[in-house]
Motif scaffolding. Structure first.
Motif, PDB file in Angstrom:
ATOM      1  N   LEU A  28       8.244  11.669   9.635  1.00 19.14           N
ATOM      2  CA  LEU A  28       8.142  12.596   8.496  1.00 19.14           C
ATOM      3  C   LEU A  28       8.631  12.016   7.127  1.00 19.14           C
ATOM      4  CD1 LEU A  28       8.427  15.940  10.391  1.00 19.14           C
ATOM      5  CD2 LEU A  28       6.180  14.649   9.877  1.00 19.14           C
ATOM      6  N   LEU A  29       9.912  11.771   7.317  1.00 19.47           N
ATOM      7  CA  LEU A  29      10.620  11.204   5.933  1.00 19.47           C
ATOM      8  C   LEU A  29       9.969  10.007   5.523  1.00 19.47           C
ATOM      9  CD1 LEU A  29      14.401  11.575   7.158  1.00 19.47           C
ATOM     10  CD2 LEU A  29      13.040  12.878   5.427  1.00 19.47           C
ATOM     11  N   LEU A  30       9.495   9.138   6.344  1.00 23.34           N
ATOM     12  CA  LEU A  30       8.930   8.000   5.680  1.00 23.34           C
ATOM     13  C   LEU A  30       7.628   8.243   5.174  1.00 23.34           C
ATOM     14  CD1 LEU A  30       8.845   4.701   5.698  1.00 23.34           C
ATOM     15  CD2 LEU A  30       7.800   4.637   7.833  1.00 23.34           C
ATOM     16  N   ALA A  31       6.849   9.140   5.803  1.00 23.56           N
ATOM     17  CA  ALA A  31       5.567   9.541   5.168  1.00 23.56           C
ATOM     18  C   ALA A  31       5.845  10.238   3.825  1.00 23.56           C
ATOM     19  CB  ALA A  31       4.887  10.375   6.171  1.00 23.56           C
ATOM     20  N   GLY A  32       6.780  11.241   3.814  1.00 23.68           N
ATOM     21  CA  GLY A  32       7.152  11.734   2.618  1.00 23.68           C
ATOM     22  C   GLY A  32       7.581  10.488   1.298  1.00 23.68           C
ATOM     23  N   LEU A  33       8.291   9.857   1.684  1.00 21.82           N
ATOM     24  CA  LEU A  33       8.769   8.592   0.589  1.00 21.82           C
ATOM     25  C   LEU A  33       7.318   8.106   0.110  1.00 21.82           C
ATOM     26  CD1 LEU A  33      10.884   6.837  -0.462  1.00 21.82           C
ATOM     27  CD2 LEU A  33      10.903   5.622   1.324  1.00 21.82           C
ATOM     28  N   GLN A  34       6.492   7.717   1.175  1.00 16.26           N
ATOM     29  CA  GLN A  34       5.196   6.962   0.753  1.00 16.26           C
ATOM     30  C   GLN A  34       4.438   7.788  -0.155  1.00 16.26           C
ATOM     31  OE1 GLN A  34       3.974   6.237   4.872  1.00 16.26           O
ATOM     32  NE2 GLN A  34       4.434   3.913   4.440  1.00 16.26           N
ATOM     33  N   ILE A  35       4.341   9.108   0.020  1.00 19.79           N
ATOM     34  CA  ILE A  35       3.565   9.988  -0.778  1.00 19.79           C
ATOM     35  C   ILE A  35       4.239  10.242  -2.124  1.00 19.79           C
ATOM     36  CG2 ILE A  35       2.881  12.536  -0.950  1.00 19.79           C
ATOM     37  CD1 ILE A  35       2.635  12.719   2.028  1.00 19.79           C
ATOM     38  N   LEU A  36       5.475  10.079  -2.149  1.00 18.31           N
ATOM     39  CA  LEU A  36       6.300  10.437  -3.415  1.00 18.31           C
ATOM     40  C   LEU A  36       5.913   9.069  -4.419  1.00 18.31           C
ATOM     41  CD1 LEU A  36       8.405  11.847  -5.224  1.00 18.31           C
ATOM     42  CD2 LEU A  36      10.071  10.761  -3.901  1.00 18.31           C
ATOM     43  N   THR A  37       6.175   7.904  -3.674  1.00 21.24           N
ATOM     44  CA  THR A  37       5.960   6.556  -4.436  1.00 21.24           C
ATOM     45  C   THR A  37       4.641   6.459  -4.963  1.00 21.24           C
ATOM     46  OG1 THR A  37       5.804   5.373  -2.344  1.00 21.24           O
ATOM     47  CG2 THR A  37       8.037   5.287  -3.260  1.00 21.24           C
ATOM     48  N   GLN A  38       3.741   6.727  -3.990  1.00 22.86           N
ATOM     49  CA  GLN A  38       2.324   6.532  -4.718  1.00 22.86           C
ATOM     50  C   GLN A  38       1.994   7.681  -5.649  1.00 22.86           C
ATOM     51  OE1 GLN A  38      -0.032   7.014  -0.843  1.00 22.86           O
ATOM     52  NE2 GLN A  38       0.622   5.042  -0.123  1.00 22.86           N
ATOM     53  N   SER A  39       2.559   8.881  -5.416  1.00 21.14           N
ATOM     54  CA  SER A  39       2.113   9.846  -6.575  1.00 21.14           C
ATOM     55  C   SER A  39       2.935   9.268  -7.807  1.00 21.14           C
ATOM     56  CB  SER A  39       2.784  11.153  -6.082  1.00 21.14           C
ATOM     57  OG  SER A  39       1.981  11.528  -4.852  1.00 21.14           O
ATOM     58  N   VAL A  83       3.092  -2.778 -11.392  1.00 23.25           N
ATOM     59  CA  VAL A  83       4.329  -3.151 -11.003  1.00 23.25           C
ATOM     60  C   VAL A  83       5.040  -2.118 -10.209  1.00 23.25           C
ATOM     61  CG1 VAL A  83       6.591  -3.560 -11.859  1.00 23.25           C
ATOM     62  CG2 VAL A  83       4.562  -4.334 -13.313  1.00 23.25           C
ATOM     63  N   LEU A  84       4.985  -0.941 -10.549  1.00 22.19           N
ATOM     64  CA  LEU A  84       5.774   0.180  -9.641  1.00 22.19           C
ATOM     65  C   LEU A  84       5.057   0.256  -8.116  1.00 22.19           C
ATOM     66  CD1 LEU A  84       7.830   2.506  -9.062  1.00 22.19           C
ATOM     67  CD2 LEU A  84       5.936   4.041 -10.176  1.00 22.19           C
ATOM     68  N   ASN A  85       3.751   0.279  -8.167  1.00 17.40           N
ATOM     69  CA  ASN A  85       3.235   0.203  -6.943  1.00 17.40           C
ATOM     70  C   ASN A  85       3.330  -0.956  -5.921  1.00 17.40           C
ATOM     71  OD1 ASN A  85       1.390   1.480  -5.009  1.00 17.40           O
ATOM     72  ND2 ASN A  85      -0.242   0.195  -5.786  1.00 17.40           N
ATOM     73  N   LEU A  86       3.440  -2.137  -6.633  1.00 17.41           N
ATOM     74  CA  LEU A  86       3.781  -3.247  -6.037  1.00 17.41           C
ATOM     75  C   LEU A  86       5.112  -3.242  -5.382  1.00 17.41           C
ATOM     76  CD1 LEU A  86       3.183  -6.261  -4.985  1.00 17.41           C
ATOM     77  CD2 LEU A  86       3.934  -7.138  -7.156  1.00 17.41           C
ATOM     78  N   ALA A  87       6.344  -2.878  -6.222  1.00 12.41           N
ATOM     79  CA  ALA A  87       7.616  -2.651  -5.897  1.00 12.41           C
ATOM     80  C   ALA A  87       7.647  -1.536  -4.532  1.00 12.41           C
ATOM     81  CB  ALA A  87       8.533  -2.431  -6.970  1.00 12.41           C
ATOM     82  N   THR A  88       7.221  -0.667  -4.683  1.00 10.28           N
ATOM     83  CA  THR A  88       7.321   0.251  -3.786  1.00 10.28           C
ATOM     84  C   THR A  88       6.899  -0.120  -2.372  1.00 10.28           C
ATOM     85  OG1 THR A  88       5.649   1.581  -4.697  1.00 10.28           O
ATOM     86  CG2 THR A  88       7.606   2.313  -5.331  1.00 10.28           C
ATOM     87  N   THR A  89       5.556  -0.874  -2.708  1.00 11.93           N
ATOM     88  CA  THR A  89       5.086  -1.413  -1.462  1.00 11.93           C
ATOM     89  C   THR A  89       5.947  -2.343  -0.638  1.00 11.93           C
ATOM     90  OG1 THR A  89       2.574  -1.032  -2.382  1.00 11.93           O
ATOM     91  CG2 THR A  89       3.116  -2.522  -0.522  1.00 11.93           C
ATOM     92  N   ILE A  90       6.412  -3.227  -1.555  1.00  6.99           N
ATOM     93  CA  ILE A  90       7.353  -4.325  -0.847  1.00  6.99           C
ATOM     94  C   ILE A  90       8.676  -3.314  -0.092  1.00  6.99           C
ATOM     95  CG2 ILE A  90       8.965  -5.931  -1.250  1.00  6.99           C
ATOM     96  CD1 ILE A  90       6.955  -7.054  -3.547  1.00  6.99           C
ATOM     97  N   PHE A  91       9.130  -2.534  -1.023  1.00  7.59           N
ATOM     98  CA  PHE A  91      10.354  -1.807  -0.431  1.00  7.59           C
ATOM     99  C   PHE A  91       9.779  -0.970   0.984  1.00  7.59           C
ATOM    100  CE2 PHE A  91      12.936   2.003   0.045  1.00  7.59           C
ATOM    101  CZ  PHE A  91      14.110   1.565  -0.200  1.00  7.59           C
ATOM    102  N   VAL A  92       8.654  -0.192   1.112  1.00  3.45           N
ATOM    103  CA  VAL A  92       8.462   0.463   2.042  1.00  3.45           C
ATOM    104  C   VAL A  92       8.130  -0.585   3.204  1.00  3.45           C
ATOM    105  CG1 VAL A  92       6.619   1.942   3.102  1.00  3.45           C
ATOM    106  CG2 VAL A  92       7.739   2.531   0.747  1.00  3.45           C
ATOM    107  N   SER A  93       7.383  -1.968   2.949  1.00  2.00           N
ATOM    108  CA  SER A  93       7.441  -2.418   4.003  1.00  2.00           C
ATOM    109  C   SER A  93       8.678  -3.171   4.864  1.00  2.00           C
ATOM    110  CB  SER A  93       6.474  -3.835   3.573  1.00  2.00           C
ATOM    111  OG  SER A  93       5.108  -3.531   2.932  1.00  2.00           O
ATOM    112  N   LEU A  94       9.594  -3.338   3.782  1.00  2.00           N
ATOM    113  CA  LEU A  94      10.966  -3.890   4.224  1.00  2.00           C
ATOM    114  C   LEU A  94      11.560  -2.656   4.912  1.00  2.00           C
ATOM    115  CD1 LEU A  94      12.959  -5.936   4.444  1.00  2.00           C
ATOM    116  CD2 LEU A  94      13.799  -5.530   2.147  1.00  2.00           C
ATOM    117  N   LEU A  95      11.500  -1.361   4.505  1.00  3.07           N
ATOM    118  CA  LEU A  95      12.062  -0.274   5.140  1.00  3.07           C
ATOM    119  C   LEU A  95      11.437  -0.170   6.265  1.00  3.07           C
ATOM    120  CD1 LEU A  95      13.854   2.137   5.062  1.00  3.07           C
ATOM    121  CD2 LEU A  95      12.033   3.550   3.992  1.00  3.07           C
ATOM    122  N   ASN A  96      10.204  -0.172   6.978  1.00  4.87           N
ATOM    123  CA  ASN A  96       9.718  -0.374   8.150  1.00  4.87           C
ATOM    124  C   ASN A  96      10.212  -1.181   9.095  1.00  4.87           C
ATOM    125  OD1 ASN A  96       7.240   1.678   8.484  1.00  4.87           O
ATOM    126  ND2 ASN A  96       6.877   0.939   6.385  1.00  4.87           N
TER     127      ASN A  96
END
Length: 249
Positions: free
Chosen positions: A192-203, A218-231
């Motif tokens: 749920l925390l991971l889903a919330g983070l993804q929703i927050l960054t996409q928003s 740029v923000l979308n790319l950065a957050t995508t990289i971060f979330v991928s590494l977080l997984n």
């Protein structure tokens, strides 16, 4: 709260080691972009334009296979190196992570086992759920949502076999389930925390697009990289805590 501690530890793992993360992931990722671009260009150049319309499926299949093989190899190379850096303190040398062929193939083998197990469960369960939905959509929804989370949590419990393969300490399905006993609540909160983070960054990226489209990209790319590494780091954290008994405090 165990789930929050796991999630925070995975984030901290990235923040504390961002330099090492860059050394592990940056160059192979750039190589992947270049190789994939060249592959697509060569594919298009090797097929005469007159034949493109007649053989679109062949060109598409070959391109897909090439993209899949290159992407899978580069991604697994980096992921295995990251697991080994965290768990074994195997430091990257320069800007190229160590290439452990045996560990990469072992990682692929475990991914195949997980995929096969999921297929054997999801296909019959999905068929039954489809019949229930046809009979009663409301009942199907009431059963389907909990079943989805149950399957996702079970998959996460089994996923500790992946970092185990990367560090050369294989774990069976039964050992993975035994090690992660009583982890259901913590894993659910972490999901749920991971889903919330993804929703927050996409928003945030969508909101920034109203102000500046380039900055949003740029923000979308950065957050995508971060979330991928977080997984990936979450898998490492689960293995380290539940299998090896490492502290997350």
């Amino acid at each position: 709260m165990q789930g929050w501690k796991l999630f925070k530890h995975a984030i901290g793992m990235i923040v504390r080691n961002w330099r090492e993360a860059a050394r592990i992931f940056l160059v192979p990722s750039l190589i992947g972009v270049v190789v994939l671009g060249l592959f697509v260009a060569l594919m298009l150049a090797s097929v005469p334009h007159a034949d493109m319309a007649a053989t679109p499926q062949l060109a598409g299949i070959l391109t897909f296979l090439g993209v899949f093989v290159v992407t899978a190899l580069l991604a697994t190379w980096c992921v295995v190196a990251w697991h080994r850096f965290v768990m074994l303190e195997e430091m990257p040398q320069g800007w190229m992570p160590p290439f452990h062929k045996a560990r990469i193939f072992a990682y692929w083998g475990q991914i195949f086992k997980l995929s096969l197990a999921a297929l054997l469960v999801v296909v019959p369960a999905g068929f039954v759920l489809m019949l229930i939905v046809k009979a009663s959509p409301v009942l199907g929804l009431l059963i389907g949502i909990p079943a989805y989370f149950f399957a996702l949590l079970a998959f996460m419990r089994l996923s500790v076999i992946l970092p185990a393969a990367a560090v050369g300490k294989p774990v069976t399905f039964s050992q993975a389930f035994e090690a992660t006993t009583k982890s259901w609540g913590a894993l659910l909160l972490m999901i749920l925390l991971l889903a919330g983070l993804q929703i927050l960054t996409q928003s945030a990226a969508a909101g920034l697009a109203l102000v500046s489209a380039p900055l949003s990209v740029v923000l979308n790319l950065a957050t995508t990289i971060f979330v991928s590494l977080l997984n990936i780091s979450i898998l490492t954290t689960l293995y380290g805590h539940y299998v090896e008994g490492r502290s997350i405090d």
